[in-house]
Write an enzyme that holds these catalytic residues in place. Structure first.
Site, PDB file in Angstrom:
ATOM      1  N   CYS A 137       2.024  -2.336  12.684  1.00 43.77           N
ATOM      2  CA  CYS A 137       1.023  -1.781  13.593  1.00 43.77           C
ATOM      3  C   CYS A 137       1.398  -0.323  13.873  1.00 43.77           C
ATOM      4  O   CYS A 137       2.335  -0.040  14.630  1.00 43.77           O
ATOM      5  CB  CYS A 137       1.006  -2.604  14.878  1.00 43.77           C
ATOM      6  N   CYS A 159      16.877 -10.081 -18.862  1.00 45.28           N
ATOM      7  CA  CYS A 159      17.659  -9.747 -17.671  1.00 45.28           C
ATOM      8  C   CYS A 159      17.055  -8.558 -16.946  1.00 45.28           C
ATOM      9  O   CYS A 159      16.802  -7.507 -17.553  1.00 45.28           O
ATOM     10  CB  CYS A 159      19.093  -9.428 -18.075  1.00 45.28           C
TER      11      CYS A 159
END
Length: 323
Positions: A137, A159
């Site tokens: 917010c 990987c």
């Protein structure tokens, strides 16, 4: 992807290291900012709810810190919260925001600040939409809208130490995070994924600027820097967690991926086994996996496997490298 547990951990144990630090005197900030900007960002003020048109602005773009310009949020993570302040589900990078316990006004909240310059931005709450469940917010006056927009791409090709090292070097790539996706276990850890029992693949999630490097270009690099014809295997790494896969974020990415795979099929001796699947959830891997090659370049695996792969990549794609 950050979640509430990550936020609490940062607020309690310390924040991630920022890419850079900006410090100015109060006099310098006052000279640079408007009165309201200074009040909110440097004095921890709060603007009136519904006082900014930014709440209902959902066009593509980036939002930076009004004080130092650091990129903080992408419009793709913005949503209508009905609170009267602009709300986002994720920052553009895990280290863009700093978190602090705030016990003012008789409440316990988590304050968010710019991790570069310390500007007060607002607060974060655990009542946002899935999958992160976060609501950042923000005070609109603490943010500055920029024209560009970043996009995300998620790939698996063995990987993730290897794939992350490659994509970090490309011009237009803003960040790369290693993680897990495609399985059935929530918040799986490395040990679980390595067992092959979770269904997750080791993947990287790339935040990139499509004005500099396109999604198709990223896909081409992905397909040409690993072997897409070996099922559940890359070199000595074997198991479904090492499968070749493209997780798409929308239908446009899916179509681009399918078209590219079709165009490449005659360029390989064996059949391409790369999967294309919609991304459901990306789980960020443990901190020690992030930027692994740059932090552990002298390790045996890095020297024997990643360094030779990087040398080939740099030669083949030198025109695409960041300067």
């Amino acid at each position: 992807m950050l979640n509430w547990n990550d936020v609490l951990r940062f607020a309690d144990a310390g924040n991630p290291t920022p890419d850079r630090v900006v410090r100015k005197s109060e006099e310098e900030w006052k000279a640079q900012l408007s009165d309201e900007q200074y009040h909110v960002t440097r004095r921890k003020g709060t603007e009136r709810p519904f006082s900014s048109g930014m709440c209902s602005l959902f066009e593509p773009g980036l939002y930076g810190c009004v004080c130092c310009g650091t990129l903080l949020f992408d419009a793709n993570e913005k949503f209508e919260s009905g609170t009267g302040w602009p709300s986002f589900t994720q920052p553009v990078k895990a280290n863009a925001i700093a978190y602090h316990a705030d016990r003012s006004h008789g409440m316990t909240r988590v304050e968010t600040t710019c991790n570069t310059c310390g500007a007060h931005l607002g607060h974060v709450f655990p009542d946002g939409p899935a999958p992160s469940g976060l609501r950042y917010c923000m005070n609109a006056v603490a943010l500055k809208k920029q024209a560009a927009s970043l996009e995300k791409a998620t790939f698996g090709g063995g990987c993730f130490w290897c794939t992350e090292a490659i994509f970090r070097e490309l011009d237009g790539v803003h960040s790369v995070e290693s993680g897990y996706s495609g399985g059935a276990v929530d918040n799986a850890n490395y040990r679980q994924v390595c067992s092959g029992s979770t269904g997750h693949a080791e993947v990287i999630q790339i935040l990139f600027d499509p004005a500099i490097i396109s999604y198709r270009e990223l896909l081409e690099i992905h397909m040409l820097t690993h072997d897409p014809t070996t099922l559940n295997q890359q070199g000595a790494d074997r198991g479904t967690q090492y499968r070749s896969i493209i997780f798409t974020h929308n239908n446009e990415q899916r179509q681009i991926a399918e078209d590219l795979l079709a165009s490449l099929k005659d360029g390989f001796r064996d059949a391409i086994v790369t999967q294309v699947a919609p991304l459901e959830t990306f789980y960020k891997a443990e901190d020690y996996h992030q930027d692994y090659y740059n932090l552990n370049g002298g390790a045996g695996y890095c020297q024997a496997v990643i360094s030779p792969k990087l040398r080939k990549f740099r030669e083949k794609f030198k025109a695409k490298l960041a300067s």
